[in-house]
Design a protein around this motif. Sequence first.
Motif, PDB file in Angstrom:
ATOM      1  N   ARG A 244      18.430 -50.701  16.424  1.00 15.96           N
ATOM      2  CA  ARG A 244      17.199 -50.754  15.651  1.00 15.96           C
ATOM      3  C   ARG A 244      16.309 -51.912  16.101  1.00 15.96           C
ATOM      4  NH1 ARG A 244      14.201 -48.020  13.836  1.00 15.96           N
ATOM      5  NH2 ARG A 244      13.684 -49.118  11.909  1.00 15.96           N
ATOM      6  N   ARG A 245      16.936 -53.031  16.491  1.00 16.67           N
ATOM      7  CA  ARG A 245      16.110 -54.148  16.962  1.00 16.67           C
ATOM      8  C   ARG A 245      15.331 -53.721  18.209  1.00 16.67           C
ATOM      9  NH1 ARG A 245      17.230 -59.190  15.479  1.00 16.67           N
ATOM     10  NH2 ARG A 245      19.478 -59.052  15.752  1.00 16.67           N
ATOM     11  N   ARG A 246      16.017 -52.995  19.056  1.00 12.94           N
ATOM     12  CA  ARG A 246      15.371 -52.501  20.275  1.00 12.94           C
ATOM     13  C   ARG A 246      14.227 -51.558  19.891  1.00 12.94           C
ATOM     14  NH1 ARG A 246      19.927 -50.686  22.828  1.00 12.94           N
ATOM     15  NH2 ARG A 246      19.473 -48.606  21.987  1.00 12.94           N
ATOM     16  N   GLU A 247      14.511 -50.630  19.020  1.00 15.43           N
ATOM     17  CA  GLU A 247      13.489 -49.661  18.605  1.00 15.43           C
ATOM     18  C   GLU A 247      12.282 -50.337  17.966  1.00 15.43           C
ATOM     19  OE1 GLU A 247      16.766 -46.135  17.606  1.00 15.43           O
ATOM     20  OE2 GLU A 247      15.554 -46.986  15.990  1.00 15.43           O
ATOM     21  N   LEU A 248      12.547 -51.462  17.251  1.00 23.54           N
ATOM     22  CA  LEU A 248      11.456 -52.169  16.570  1.00 23.54           C
ATOM     23  C   LEU A 248      10.706 -53.092  17.511  1.00 23.54           C
ATOM     24  CD1 LEU A 248      13.357 -52.919  13.256  1.00 23.54           C
ATOM     25  CD2 LEU A 248      11.345 -51.436  13.467  1.00 23.54           C
ATOM     26  N   GLY A 249      11.205 -53.194  18.778  1.00 24.35           N
ATOM     27  CA  GLY A 249      10.487 -53.947  19.802  1.00 24.35           C
ATOM     28  C   GLY A 249      10.692 -55.447  19.723  1.00 24.35           C
TER      29      GLY A 249
ATOM     30  N   LEU B 140      28.017 -51.273  12.282  1.00 30.70           N
ATOM     31  CA  LEU B 140      26.880 -52.053  11.762  1.00 30.70           C
ATOM     32  C   LEU B 140      26.208 -52.821  12.899  1.00 30.70           C
ATOM     33  CD1 LEU B 140      28.443 -53.473   8.447  1.00 30.70           C
ATOM     34  CD2 LEU B 140      26.546 -51.828   8.605  1.00 30.70           C
ATOM     35  N   GLU B 141      27.034 -53.425  13.762  1.00 37.35           N
ATOM     36  CA  GLU B 141      26.473 -54.191  14.892  1.00 37.35           C
ATOM     37  C   GLU B 141      25.652 -53.292  15.799  1.00 37.35           C
ATOM     38  OE1 GLU B 141      29.856 -56.133  16.586  1.00 37.35           O
ATOM     39  OE2 GLU B 141      29.630 -57.914  15.308  1.00 37.35           O
ATOM     40  N   GLU B 142      26.206 -52.129  16.093  1.00 36.32           N
ATOM     41  CA  GLU B 142      25.483 -51.150  16.930  1.00 36.32           C
ATOM     42  C   GLU B 142      24.144 -50.780  16.306  1.00 36.32           C
ATOM     43  OE1 GLU B 142      27.688 -47.499  17.804  1.00 36.32           O
ATOM     44  OE2 GLU B 142      29.392 -48.827  18.255  1.00 36.32           O
ATOM     45  N   TYR B 143      24.174 -50.574  14.999  1.00 32.75           N
ATOM     46  CA  TYR B 143      22.945 -50.204  14.296  1.00 32.75           C
ATOM     47  C   TYR B 143      21.902 -51.306  14.448  1.00 32.75           C
ATOM     48  CZ  TYR B 143      19.750 -48.470  10.727  1.00 32.75           C
ATOM     49  OH  TYR B 143      18.628 -48.008  10.082  1.00 32.75           O
ATOM     50  N   VAL B 144      22.340 -52.542  14.265  1.00 32.99           N
ATOM     51  CA  VAL B 144      21.412 -53.675  14.359  1.00 32.99           C
ATOM     52  C   VAL B 144      20.821 -53.754  15.765  1.00 32.99           C
ATOM     53  CG1 VAL B 144      21.244 -56.209  14.306  1.00 32.99           C
ATOM     54  CG2 VAL B 144      22.501 -54.993  12.495  1.00 32.99           C
ATOM     55  N   VAL B 145      21.676 -53.630  16.770  1.00 33.55           N
ATOM     56  CA  VAL B 145      21.214 -53.737  18.161  1.00 33.55           C
ATOM     57  C   VAL B 145      20.221 -52.609  18.481  1.00 33.55           C
ATOM     58  CG1 VAL B 145      21.955 -53.548  20.572  1.00 33.55           C
ATOM     59  CG2 VAL B 145      23.274 -54.957  18.943  1.00 33.55           C
TER      60      VAL B 145
ATOM     61  N   ASP C 225      10.066 -58.703  13.075  1.00 32.47           N
ATOM     62  CA  ASP C 225      10.140 -57.286  12.707  1.00 32.47           C
ATOM     63  C   ASP C 225      11.562 -56.795  12.502  1.00 32.47           C
ATOM     64  OD1 ASP C 225       7.445 -56.972  12.652  1.00 32.47           O
ATOM     65  OD2 ASP C 225       7.280 -56.291  14.733  1.00 32.47           O
ATOM     66  N   SER C 226      12.525 -57.571  12.959  1.00 27.48           N
ATOM     67  CA  SER C 226      13.906 -57.084  12.836  1.00 27.48           C
ATOM     68  C   SER C 226      14.804 -58.051  12.083  1.00 27.48           C
ATOM     69  CB  SER C 226      14.495 -56.832  14.239  1.00 27.48           C
ATOM     70  OG  SER C 226      14.568 -58.048  14.975  1.00 27.48           O
TER      71      SER C 226
END
Lengths: 479, 479
Positions: free
Chosen positions: B473-478, B466-471, B146-147
Amino acid sequence: MFTNTMPRYEILSEDAIEVLDRGWRRIVSEIGVQFAKAEALELFRANGQKVEDEVVFLDPEFVLEQVRKAPPEFDIHARNPANDVHIGGNQMVFGGVYGPPFVREGDERRDATMSDFRRLAMLAQSYPELDTAGGVICEPNDAPLDSRHLDMIFALQTLTDKIYMGNVVSAVNAADTIAMTAILFGGRDRIEERPATISLINCNSPLRWDERMLDAQLEYNRANQPVVLTPFILMGAMSPVTVPAALTQQLAEALTGISLAQLVRPGCPVVFGSFLSNIDMQSGSPCFGTPESAVGLLCTGQLARHFGLPFRTGGGLTSAQLPDAQAGYESLMTLLPTFLAGTNFVMHSAGWLEGGLVSGYEKFIIDVELLRMLRNEFTPLHFDEDTLAYSAHVEVGHGGHFLGAEHTLERFRDCFYRPLLSSSDNFDRWRRRGAKDTAARAGEIYRQVLDEYEPPPLDEAVRAELEEYVVRRRRELGD
Amino acid sequence: MFTNTMPRYEILSEDAIEVLDRGWRRIVSEIGVQFAKAEALELFRANGQKVEDEVVFLDPEFVLEQVRKAPPEFDIHARNPANDVHIGGNQMVFGGVYGPPFVREGDERRDATMSDFRRLAMLAQSYPELDTAGGVICEPNDAPLDSRHLDMIFALQTLTDKIYMGNVVSAVNAADTIAMTAILFGGRDRIEERPATISLINCNSPLRWDERMLDAQLEYNRANQPVVLTPFILMGAMSPVTVPAALTQQLAEALTGISLAQLVRPGCPVVFGSFLSNIDMQSGSPCFGTPESAVGLLCTGQLARHFGLPFRTGGGLTSAQLPDAQAGYESLMTLLPTFLAGTNFVMHSAGWLEGGLVSGYEKFIIDVELLRMLRNEFTPLHFDEDTLAYSAHVEVGHGGHFLGAEHTLERFRDCFYRPLLSSSDNFDRWRRRGAKDTAARAGEIYRQVLDEYEPPPLDEAVRAELEEYVVRRRRELGD
């Protein structure tokens, strides 16, 4: 023979053609062209051209006057009339590789033999994509040197019923080719009326026609057998390093060679030849399938049409040592432009490997596949109610599939090109079938074709007469 | 980016274009096109088009009115301005293979991983012949499902400084692509003004636009990011078995997809897409590098120009399982027509193997060689006193050679194309160098390029964001 009614891809502007036209005129009139044969020099002198030593300085208008005598199109007859060919116009005639001293079969690269010559001729006979095996489909090193031309012509005459190319090593060899062709076709008169062989005459570029080639050329001209007058140019060695310079030189060489032919026998059939590639400027090695050669090929076609002459160029050329990826892309890099240019006579269409030093059995099959694909690609589409298949859309609707549609079922057997060699097997199926690469599959194909080969029928009396001729002439030649 | 000022090879007559034009008009108005998304249906209905269930019946004049709103040419910005591209006109923009779940390195064929994704992106960054690594240069099966789009976009943004393609799996993924692009380029306003990514929207041919693809499309349209609206047609399965029928269907699908985009945001950048080949009617396998696809490609270019739209088609496509002879000739069988057609946006230009199921490392290098050769081949010749090299002829004379001529010495370094991969070594030299086939040499080349790769500089604050965004969003996407 393939009729190419697709558009020609032309890249020379009117201005460019004018520049090239001025270029060859300047070369032939100011630098001149060398003809290393007294009879040729005498013909030019007798027709008002200035000759100094072996160099002829030609009036461009005189050259054009001769060129206009050449037929724009002509036929060459095969012993099987179904294999007659027409040279010129929209016709494309394809022959096998010409000249290699070596062959490659699988991992083995070895000196070519007469057995190889015969087997490669049999392959050429087996594929309708080839209109001729060519001439020296490989050099049979085990056959006696002075008489091997007899063996080659005999093999081409008996193992194939297609047209074949004549031997050009000497006037003697040309005369033997003509004599054997006369036997096969019922007399010299008959082949003078209906040409039955075609021969390659190379220029010793730059700007020099050698004596032995001229000897052969004149034999063929006198017998009204077509010759392909071919500047042999590897740019950087035999011409300057630019395509425009090579094209100019090519015009100067081909048009003067054609002029000589027309002086020998006005109206005799000729082909504007081109063999144009470049060397690697670091190593000096010849390179094939190059961008420069593709561009030169396209321009050559346009120029030949400008002068109203049938032309030869192209083929399945490559520098590759093996029938691998490079062999695949380089061959097509020349062969696709060959179709775009609508080349009339295509030598080296199948089997060329390693810069023309090797006749490759697997490569032969790869090239036949390319010829088959390109013939399909250069067949015009038809646009009508039937091909638009509106009814199929009505039947299938949105997001469906057409596998079972009536329109599909009526056409599925021959709607798409069916490969001879290429595989679209999925990975599992491909692995189950032995995980064979393209060269391995090509090997299986040519071995089966040779197993199944049957010689075309030939009248026994004619065969006997040809055999007698070969035996007698071999004895006379001291082999 | 390559500027192709050579002539286009056009094979459709005016009559044929008229037949095809009548064809798509009939399909969109009488059979209609399915749009599996309520918002899309609502837009069509609100603009006067008849909608029944999910099928829209379109007035062809309405379609053309929308199509005219699309810009004929536009820019896409890269974070390195030297790598900005222009889509349309004579420009050709090339991207790597897109979508394969597997990779092949030498004899090994395996599931693709995020490491492969990064290494293939690094290869794309290393070669100027590629304007973009593409999007899904391989499917990184080891990254969380998902991420993983976040990982891919991040890799493309950081390992390359070229344009990149957006994710289209869902509206969420598209929104993430847009958000990360906004971070890299200084805000959403900025990329709406100056598009900075491009995305592939496939039609579920025949005549159906699926919901998830439409979700992504609308996100990109609203953000003014270009989309390539692409009928995905393997003739025989997704269209009738004739090229004319496929071309008609392609027009119906692409023009209606483009219409939707223009309803969402008038003037938003779009590309007329084409992915057109055929299946093997015996096995059902998709086939690539076929004559039919080459012909379809040439026609598609002509049709896109007819409608004033930039277009996508072509690539280095093949069904071959290995980077062998078939891979070489099939890839060029598509790539050469791609140049003849002057395709504006070319996906799958490097690395495509096994019908698009495999990203091949060696194949990547083979394709870069083809791109280099074709760029050379499609660079116009110059005809002037200098390129005619008359002085060289005067210097060399008859039967000499040009290796030492002044004209040659001034130009020998760059007068001819210099191969990256192809070998013209003679047999002995080739054997001394290990008798390597083309694939083996390609393997050496890509390994060295990866060894020498250096990432393009990137502002540390931007990278951190960008790294923060990835981290996050990955969390939010589970995942």
